[in-house]
Design an enzyme around this catalytic site. Structure first.
Site, short mmCIF file in Angstrom:
data_model
loop_
_atom_site.label_atom_id
_atom_site.label_comp_id
_atom_site.label_asym_id
_atom_site.label_seq_id
_atom_site.Cartn_x
_atom_site.Cartn_y
_atom_site.Cartn_z
N GLY A 241 0.65 -1.15 0.19
CA GLY A 241 -0.35 0.16 -0.15
C GLY A 241 0.36 1.54 -0.09
N CYS A 242 1.97 0.99 0.78
CA CYS A 242 2.91 2.56 0.55
C CYS A 242 3.30 3.01 -0.19
CB CYS A 242 3.41 1.93 2.04
SG CYS A 242 2.51 2.44 3.67
#
Length: 321
Positions: A38-39
């Site tokens: 996600g990051c």
């Protein structure tokens, strides 16, 4: 909220402080851990999007080394800050226990937070941030809408105005700059009907409309209250004018008409309001809510909503003479 003073290190080990946020728009986003799916997607999305005149700053508790590797691996166009002690995390309240809440903030050129997203879902997030940013920049770089809308209107309602709201107007005026911070302005706020009726008797016939104003503000000063400089530069009138300007814009924002006038008998008004003889009563400001134009004379009805007439800028400004 305005960002408080802080000092952190970038992924390059360079100092980054709150002053690096001033003078430019900043997208400040917090992410849990560099390298996670996600990051990584969020960072790539921010890097791939074109943000003109805006810096992207990503904050996590990762070490400088981890952030540097993360940036180089994915060729990211982001300044990363290592917040291992949680300084900015606490300031922005983006922690639940030891967990970082994925969050994004748009900061303006003063370092004020103007938009925020918490518990961010990565998909489509960057596009939404960009839309909000562009709208914000457009608004900021346009003529102030309250300056543009303000007019010396005459159609006023008699509706009472709460004193706490009137106090806000005076506070706005009182925040004006002045020579050596002398603050030469003085005000008498008149909302008592008996006193208002006495002032009405000092008005010329052309200012009949002021009798509908539920509030009149008398603005006065004295040259000795402010700087007396060379070449007849007696600043008390200039500085008091700045204070009145603040009041007019604040009043417009709050939904009031604020109309300063020069037509009154200054000696009589000073006597009514116990203003010392050696002070100059600079203006009276009629304040009220906008009302029905039918109460105005035919002449004033015609000019109440006419286009504002201003000289061309070429007549009033020169560049680098």
């Amino acid at each position: 909220m305005r960002v408080k003073p802080f000092e952190l290190l970038t992924e390059e080990g360079k100092k980054f402080t709150h002053t690096d946020l001033y003078g430019k728009y900043t997208i400040l986003y917090f992410f849990p851990k560099a390298g996670t799916s996600g990051c990584t997607k969020e960072a790539i999305d921010f890097s791939n999007e074109q943000f003109e005149e805006t810096q992207i700053v990503g904050v996590s508790k990762d070490s400088i080394k981890v952030l540097k590797n993360f940036k180089e691996k994915h060729n990211l166009k982001i300044t990363f800050l290592s917040d291992s002690e949680g300084t900015l995390h606490s300031m922005f309240d983006v922690q639940e226990g030891q967990k970082t809440i994925r969050s994004t903030f748009i900061l303006d050129r003063w370092g004020f937070v103007r938009r925020e997203w918490r518990k961010v879902k990565v998909e489509g997030h960057v596009e939404e941030v960009k839309r909000e940013l562009l709208n914000m920049i457009k608004e900021d770089l346009s003529l102030n809408k309250y300056i543009e809308w303000r007019r010396a209107r005459r159609a006023l309602k008699r509706d009472k105005i709460p004193r706490e709201e009137l106090e806000i107007l005076i506070k706005a005026a009182h925040l004006a700059p002045s020579c050596m911070n002398n603050q030469p302005w003085r005000f008498v706020v008149v909302d008592d009907e008996n006193v208002l009726s006495k002032i009405h008797e000092t008005l010329p016939s052309g200012n009949y409309w002021m009798k509908n104003a539920p509030v009149l503000v008398a603005v006065y000063s004295q040259r000795k209250l402010d700087c007396e400089l060379s070449d007849r530069r007696e600043y008390f009138l200039f500085d008091t004018g700045l204070a009145v300007g603040n009041l007019l814009i604040q009043a417009t924002q709050m939904g009031f008409v604020a109309h300063p006038v020069a037509g009154y008998d200054p000696v009589k008004v000073k006597n009514i309001l116990n203003i010392p003889e050696d002070y100059i009563l600079i203006t009276l400001i009629a304040i009220g809510f906008l009302g029905d134009e039918a109460i105005l004379s035919e002449k004033h009805r015609k000019i109440e909503n006419t286009e504002r007439v201003r000289k061309d800028l070429s007549e009033i400004v020169k560049w680098n003479v």
